[in-house]
Scaffold this active site. Structure first.
Site, PDB file in Angstrom:
ATOM      1  CD  GLU A  36      -3.065  -0.974   2.198  1.00 50.68           C
ATOM      2  OE1 GLU A  36      -2.826  -0.271   3.191  1.00 50.68           O
ATOM      3  OE2 GLU A  36      -4.077  -1.696   2.090  1.00 50.68           O
ATOM      4  NE  ARG A  91      -3.782   3.131 -25.793  1.00 51.15           N
ATOM      5  CZ  ARG A  91      -2.709   2.365 -25.948  1.00 51.15           C
ATOM      6  NH1 ARG A  91      -2.327   2.037 -27.167  1.00 51.15           N
ATOM      7  NH2 ARG A  91      -2.032   1.935 -24.923  1.00 51.15           N
ATOM      8  CG  HIS A 124      -5.715   7.879 -27.715  1.00 47.16           C
ATOM      9  ND1 HIS A 124      -4.720   7.795 -28.657  1.00 47.16           N
ATOM     10  CD2 HIS A 124      -6.725   7.098 -28.155  1.00 47.16           C
ATOM     11  CE1 HIS A 124      -5.099   6.977 -29.615  1.00 47.16           C
ATOM     12  NE2 HIS A 124      -6.312   6.546 -29.337  1.00 47.16           N
ATOM     13  CG  ASP A 162      -3.117   6.482 -38.159  1.00 45.40           C
ATOM     14  OD1 ASP A 162      -3.557   7.620 -37.997  1.00 45.40           O
ATOM     15  OD2 ASP A 162      -2.853   5.710 -37.209  1.00 45.40           O
ATOM     16  CE  LYS A 185      -2.253  -1.596 -42.672  1.00 46.32           C
ATOM     17  NZ  LYS A 185      -2.960  -2.341 -41.625  1.00 46.32           N
ATOM     18  NE  ARG A 187      -6.017  -6.410 -47.591  1.00 47.19           N
ATOM     19  CZ  ARG A 187      -5.119  -7.054 -46.841  1.00 47.19           C
ATOM     20  NH1 ARG A 187      -4.362  -8.000 -47.349  1.00 47.19           N
ATOM     21  NH2 ARG A 187      -4.968  -6.757 -45.566  1.00 47.19           N
ATOM     22  CG  ASP A 211       1.445   7.166 -33.130  1.00 48.50           C
ATOM     23  OD1 ASP A 211       0.434   7.894 -33.101  1.00 48.50           O
ATOM     24  OD2 ASP A 211       1.397   5.948 -33.386  1.00 48.50           O
TER      25      ASP A 211
END
Ligand code: R5P
Length: 284
Positions: A36, A91, A124, A162, A185, A187, A211
């Site tokens: 504690e 978050r 955030h 991002d 990104k 694909r 970031d």
């Protein structure tokens, strides 16, 4: 005026005291055999304006924060501003499944019970600030200090991992006096993706990936791998909050040339202080 620093934010508290020309309070802290927490402010704080600085992660530091607030409230202080440089649980700012708490809101509600004002840094999710409905709450931006630092290091391109965090990279780049971009990104087929800067060529350049949080390091490592493929000369990672969960630093170090973070979480990569920005907002 006094700055009271919790055990997780000693460096920042010292810097903030310098910036505010305030006294740094002596605080006794220890753990009992059962772990504690014990705190005692060894000053007379009656009639003083107080800035309490303690980061809100991991959990044990949150308990210490509440005990320090309570200890300060035992004096007849003129005002208490609670500064939580890294707001843990940020978050977890919504219910993802029924039955879950909104953890960030739970923490916010408890902090505001014992303070007159609240400050945090690059939270955030800015919606967290609105949960401080009984006290004034402010979100301080670290990106000016990160920008100044990266300029001194000669960064040529600032990259956001991002598009969502692009505004932050842009702020850093404006101060650093260089270009900003974000990674996209694409694909290529079933299992191949390419991650490239949206419009800038990084070949032969000194690139800084910026970031708000580095936690597991997964985001930074992936970005750095791609920048290497594209021929970046030097890759550095910079963030406001260096969480580095589960020895992430050991995994990130081989992927980048340098890693820098601010003193919102004190760790081996801390190289930038956010104290001038907190002091600036405190004086406004
Ligand atoms: C995400 O929204 C954040 O801005 C960071 O990119 C993320 O928290 C980084 O986490 P990790 O280091 O675990 O990839």
């Amino acid at each position: 005026m006094y700055v009271v620093g919790g055990s997780a934010s000693g460096m920042l508290a010292k810097e903030l005291a310098k910036c505010l020309k305030a006294r740094l309070a002596k605080v006794e802290m220890k753990r009992f055999p059962d772990d504690e927490c014990y705190v005692r402010v060894d000053e007379d704080l009656d009639g003083e304006d107080i800035f309490l600085v303690q980061t809100g992660w991991p959990d044990r530091n949150i308990i210490e924060l509440f005990l320090l607030q309570d200890a300060i409230r035992e004096f007849d202080v003129s005002s208490l501003t609670t500064v939580v440089p890294y707001f843990g649980y940020a978050r977890q700012d919504k219910q993802f499944k029924p039955g879950e708490p909104i953890s960030a809101r739970a923490i916010a509600r408890l902090i505001q019970l014992q303070t007159d004002e609240f400050m945090t840094v690059d939270v955030h999710s800015v919606s967290i600030i609105d949960w401080f409905d009984n006290v004034s709450a402010k979100n301080v931006c670290a990106y000016t200090e990160i920008g100044k630092f990266l300029r001194s290091k000669g960064a040529q391109v600032i990259l956001s991992p991002d598009e969502g965090r692009w505004e932050n990279a842009k702020r850093v780049a404006d101060v650093a006096g260089c270009d900003a971009d974000f990674l996209v990104k694409e694909r290529l087929d079933g299992d191949k993706v390419s991650i490239t800067p949206k419009s800038l060529d990084v070949k032969g350049k000194h690139v800084a990936i910026v970031d708000d949080i580095i936690s597991t390091g997964g985001t930074i490592i992936k970005a750095a791998e791609q920048l290497k493929i594209q021929g970046a000369k030097k890759i550095v990672a910079a963030c406001t909050h260096g969480v580095f969960a589960n020895n992430a630093l050991d995994r990130i170090r081989p992927a980048v040339d340098e890693i820098y973070s601010t003193d919102t979480i004190e760790n081996p990569t801390t190289a930038i202080t956010v104290a001038p920005q907190i002091a600036k907002i405190a004086r406004d």
